[in-house]
Design a protein around this motif. Structure first.
Motif, PDB file in Angstrom:
ATOM      1  N   GLY A  88       0.780  -1.229   0.000  1.00 19.20           N
ATOM      2  CA  GLY A  88       0.000   0.000   0.000  1.00 19.20           C
ATOM      3  C   GLY A  88       0.812   1.279   0.000  1.00 19.20           C
ATOM      4  N   ALA A  89       2.099   1.217  -0.247  1.00 22.68           N
ATOM      5  CA  ALA A  89       2.929   2.428  -0.321  1.00 22.68           C
ATOM      6  C   ALA A  89       3.164   2.766  -1.794  1.00 22.68           C
ATOM      7  CB  ALA A  89       4.254   2.197   0.393  1.00 22.68           C
ATOM      8  N   TYR A  90       3.458   4.037  -2.045  1.00 19.51           N
ATOM      9  CA  TYR A  90       3.814   4.438  -3.405  1.00 19.51           C
ATOM     10  C   TYR A  90       4.927   5.479  -3.346  1.00 19.51           C
ATOM     11  CZ  TYR A  90       1.588   9.033  -3.217  1.00 19.51           C
ATOM     12  OH  TYR A  90       1.272  10.328  -2.899  1.00 19.51           O
ATOM     13  N   SER A  91       5.593   5.644  -4.470  1.00 22.47           N
ATOM     14  CA  SER A  91       6.625   6.658  -4.638  1.00 22.47           C
ATOM     15  C   SER A  91       6.435   7.243  -6.028  1.00 22.47           C
ATOM     16  CB  SER A  91       8.009   6.026  -4.497  1.00 22.47           C
ATOM     17  OG  SER A  91       9.009   6.972  -4.789  1.00 22.47           O
ATOM     18  N   GLY A 105       3.794   8.151  -0.212  1.00 21.59           N
ATOM     19  CA  GLY A 105       2.546   8.092   0.525  1.00 21.59           C
ATOM     20  C   GLY A 105       1.963   6.695   0.467  1.00 21.59           C
ATOM     21  N   THR A 106       0.660   6.628   0.672  1.00 23.55           N
ATOM     22  CA  THR A 106      -0.030   5.343   0.623  1.00 23.55           C
ATOM     23  C   THR A 106      -1.091   5.378  -0.464  1.00 23.55           C
ATOM     24  OG1 THR A 106      -1.624   6.061   2.301  1.00 23.55           O
ATOM     25  CG2 THR A 106       0.326   4.861   3.075  1.00 23.55           C
ATOM     26  N   TRP A 107      -1.419   4.210  -0.963  1.00 25.88           N
ATOM     27  CA  TRP A 107      -2.472   4.108  -1.968  1.00 25.88           C
ATOM     28  C   TRP A 107      -3.522   3.120  -1.492  1.00 25.88           C
ATOM     29  CZ3 TRP A 107      -3.574  -0.473  -4.569  1.00 25.88           C
ATOM     30  CH2 TRP A 107      -2.615  -1.482  -4.506  1.00 25.88           C
ATOM     31  N   ARG A 117      -6.648   5.638  -5.048  1.00 25.21           N
ATOM     32  CA  ARG A 117      -6.412   6.937  -4.397  1.00 25.21           C
ATOM     33  C   ARG A 117      -4.997   6.959  -3.851  1.00 25.21           C
ATOM     34  NH1 ARG A 117      -9.339  11.118  -2.589  1.00 25.21           N
ATOM     35  NH2 ARG A 117     -11.253  10.024  -3.130  1.00 25.21           N
ATOM     36  N   LEU A 118      -4.246   8.015  -4.231  1.00 27.01           N
ATOM     37  CA  LEU A 118      -2.906   8.235  -3.704  1.00 27.01           C
ATOM     38  C   LEU A 118      -3.005   9.282  -2.604  1.00 27.01           C
ATOM     39  CD1 LEU A 118      -0.767   8.438  -6.985  1.00 27.01           C
ATOM     40  CD2 LEU A 118      -1.526   6.435  -5.721  1.00 27.01           C
ATOM     41  N   ASP A 119      -2.609   8.922  -1.406  1.00 28.16           N
ATOM     42  CA  ASP A 119      -2.649   9.821  -0.250  1.00 28.16           C
ATOM     43  C   ASP A 119      -1.207  10.161   0.112  1.00 28.16           C
ATOM     44  OD1 ASP A 119      -3.277  11.245   2.020  1.00 28.16           O
ATOM     45  OD2 ASP A 119      -3.763   9.494   3.226  1.00 28.16           O
ATOM     46  N   PRO A 120      -0.732  11.365  -0.275  1.00 33.88           N
ATOM     47  CA  PRO A 120       0.672  11.709  -0.034  1.00 33.88           C
ATOM     48  C   PRO A 120       0.973  11.893   1.455  1.00 33.88           C
ATOM     49  CG  PRO A 120      -0.504  13.553  -1.008  1.00 33.88           C
ATOM     50  CD  PRO A 120      -1.466  12.414  -0.953  1.00 33.88           C
ATOM     51  N   ASN A 121       2.215  11.592   1.824  1.00 27.69           N
ATOM     52  CA  ASN A 121       2.646  11.813   3.204  1.00 27.69           C
ATOM     53  C   ASN A 121       2.693  13.297   3.533  1.00 27.69           C
ATOM     54  OD1 ASN A 121       2.927   9.087   3.751  1.00 27.69           O
ATOM     55  ND2 ASN A 121       5.072   9.031   3.133  1.00 27.69           N
ATOM     56  N   ALA A 122       3.015  14.126   2.543  1.00 28.64           N
ATOM     57  CA  ALA A 122       3.019  15.580   2.735  1.00 28.64           C
ATOM     58  C   ALA A 122       1.566  16.045   2.705  1.00 28.64           C
ATOM     59  CB  ALA A 122       3.833  16.258   1.642  1.00 28.64           C
ATOM     60  N   LYS A 123       1.038  16.406   3.853  1.00 22.70           N
ATOM     61  CA  LYS A 123      -0.388  16.738   3.945  1.00 22.70           C
ATOM     62  C   LYS A 123      -0.745  18.048   3.256  1.00 22.70           C
ATOM     63  CE  LYS A 123      -1.198  12.949   5.729  1.00 22.70           C
ATOM     64  NZ  LYS A 123      -1.649  11.925   4.835  1.00 22.70           N
ATOM     65  N   ARG A 128      -4.543  12.241  -4.994  1.00 28.46           N
ATOM     66  CA  ARG A 128      -4.745  12.043  -6.430  1.00 28.46           C
ATOM     67  C   ARG A 128      -5.576  10.780  -6.604  1.00 28.46           C
ATOM     68  NH1 ARG A 128       0.831  13.177  -6.017  1.00 28.46           N
ATOM     69  NH2 ARG A 128       1.429  15.105  -7.017  1.00 28.46           N
ATOM     70  N   VAL A 129      -6.512  10.826  -7.553  1.00 28.60           N
ATOM     71  CA  VAL A 129      -7.353   9.660  -7.828  1.00 28.60           C
ATOM     72  C   VAL A 129      -7.170   9.280  -9.293  1.00 28.60           C
ATOM     73  CG1 VAL A 129      -9.703   8.755  -7.867  1.00 28.60           C
ATOM     74  CG2 VAL A 129      -9.023  10.347  -6.069  1.00 28.60           C
ATOM     75  N   TYR A 130      -6.889   8.000  -9.524  1.00 32.94           N
ATOM     76  CA  TYR A 130      -6.718   7.469 -10.868  1.00 32.94           C
ATOM     77  C   TYR A 130      -7.752   6.384 -11.106  1.00 32.94           C
ATOM     78  CZ  TYR A 130      -2.144   9.747 -11.088  1.00 32.94           C
ATOM     79  OH  TYR A 130      -1.141  10.659 -11.102  1.00 32.94           O
ATOM     80  N   GLU A 131      -8.310   6.381 -12.327  1.00 25.85           N
ATOM     81  CA  GLU A 131      -9.224   5.309 -12.715  1.00 25.85           C
ATOM     82  C   GLU A 131      -8.382   4.080 -13.058  1.00 25.85           C
ATOM     83  OE1 GLU A 131     -12.525   4.133 -16.111  1.00 25.85           O
ATOM     84  OE2 GLU A 131     -11.474   6.040 -16.256  1.00 25.85           O
ATOM     85  N   LEU A 132      -8.764   2.953 -12.498  1.00 31.89           N
ATOM     86  CA  LEU A 132      -8.075   1.689 -12.764  1.00 31.89           C
ATOM     87  C   LEU A 132      -8.721   1.064 -13.998  1.00 31.89           C
ATOM     88  CD1 LEU A 132      -6.058  -0.512 -11.833  1.00 31.89           C
ATOM     89  CD2 LEU A 132      -7.893  -1.418 -10.406  1.00 31.89           C
ATOM     90  N   VAL A 133      -8.123   1.287 -15.156  1.00 31.34           N
ATOM     91  CA  VAL A 133      -8.655   0.744 -16.404  1.00 31.34           C
ATOM     92  C   VAL A 133      -8.445  -0.762 -16.416  1.00 31.34           C
ATOM     93  CG1 VAL A 133      -8.482   0.803 -18.922  1.00 31.34           C
ATOM     94  CG2 VAL A 133      -8.253   2.911 -17.596  1.00 31.34           C
ATOM     95  N   ASN A 134      -7.225  -1.179 -16.100  1.00 28.12           N
ATOM     96  CA  ASN A 134      -6.881  -2.582 -15.915  1.00 28.12           C
ATOM     97  C   ASN A 134      -5.599  -2.608 -15.086  1.00 28.12           C
ATOM     98  OD1 ASN A 134      -4.635  -2.334 -17.756  1.00 28.12           O
ATOM     99  ND2 ASN A 134      -6.101  -2.524 -19.443  1.00 28.12           N
ATOM    100  N   ASN A 135      -5.034  -3.775 -14.864  1.00 27.52           N
ATOM    101  CA  ASN A 135      -3.832  -3.854 -14.024  1.00 27.52           C
ATOM    102  C   ASN A 135      -2.599  -3.248 -14.677  1.00 27.52           C
ATOM    103  OD1 ASN A 135      -4.900  -4.881 -11.710  1.00 27.52           O
ATOM    104  ND2 ASN A 135      -3.956  -6.894 -11.871  1.00 27.52           N
TER     105      ASN A 135
END
Length: 151
Positions: A88-91, A105-107, A117-123, A128-135
């Motif tokens: 659940g982390a992202y960079s 942050g976390t996704w 949904r990307l929830d950045p560590n820097a508040k 950011r929200v991305y549509e998941l078209v496929n994997n």
């Protein structure tokens, strides 16, 4: 005289206290059991749009059939790249932040199971929200398309 009266009554009192009746104690009243609870189904109808802001979504892969391990990897376009981990982390790196450290942050998978949904560590930064078209493909609301990259 008083002392002799006490000596006579004391053994009688002790005998009366030790005398047990042969009656069985009354049976305890049976416990009452509540009727099983009934659960009503939610009415079918339109589903409200996912709110913009804090997500109530479970962690990636938690309580869903979404395969977070299969989704994990790096997605990018000519301007930016996002690396998702199965925990659940992202960079995220982009041209605009190339001089500084990558955004982290976390996704989470949104409740509709079609948006990430990307929830950045820097508040100070917004989610950011991305549509998941496929994997292998994500679409942002601003038209940005991120595709899985091979490394």
């Amino acid at each position: 005289m008083r002392s002799s009266l006490v000596l006579v009554l004391l053994p009688l009192a002790l005998l009366a206290a030790c005398n047990r009746t042969s009656e069985a104690p009354a049976a305890a009243a049976p416990a009452t059991v509540a009727a099983p609870a009934t659960v009503e189904e939610a009415p079918s109808g339109t589903v409200a749009a996912a709110p913009v802001g804090v997500s109530d979504a479970p962690a990636p892969g938690e309580h869903t059939t979404f395969d977070a391990k299969g989704f994990a990897g790096t997605f990018g376009d000519a301007k930016s790249a996002v690396t998702f981990t199965a925990d659940g982390a992202y960079s995220m790196t982009s041209e605009s932040v190339a001089a500084k450290a990558p955004d982290t942050g976390t996704w989470t998978l949104e409740p509709d199971a079609h948006h990430i949904r990307l929830d950045p560590n820097a508040k100070a930064e917004e989610d950011r929200v991305y549509e998941l078209v496929n994997n292998d493909e994500l679409h942002a609301a601003d038209g940005q398309v991120l595709r899985r990259t091979t490394q």
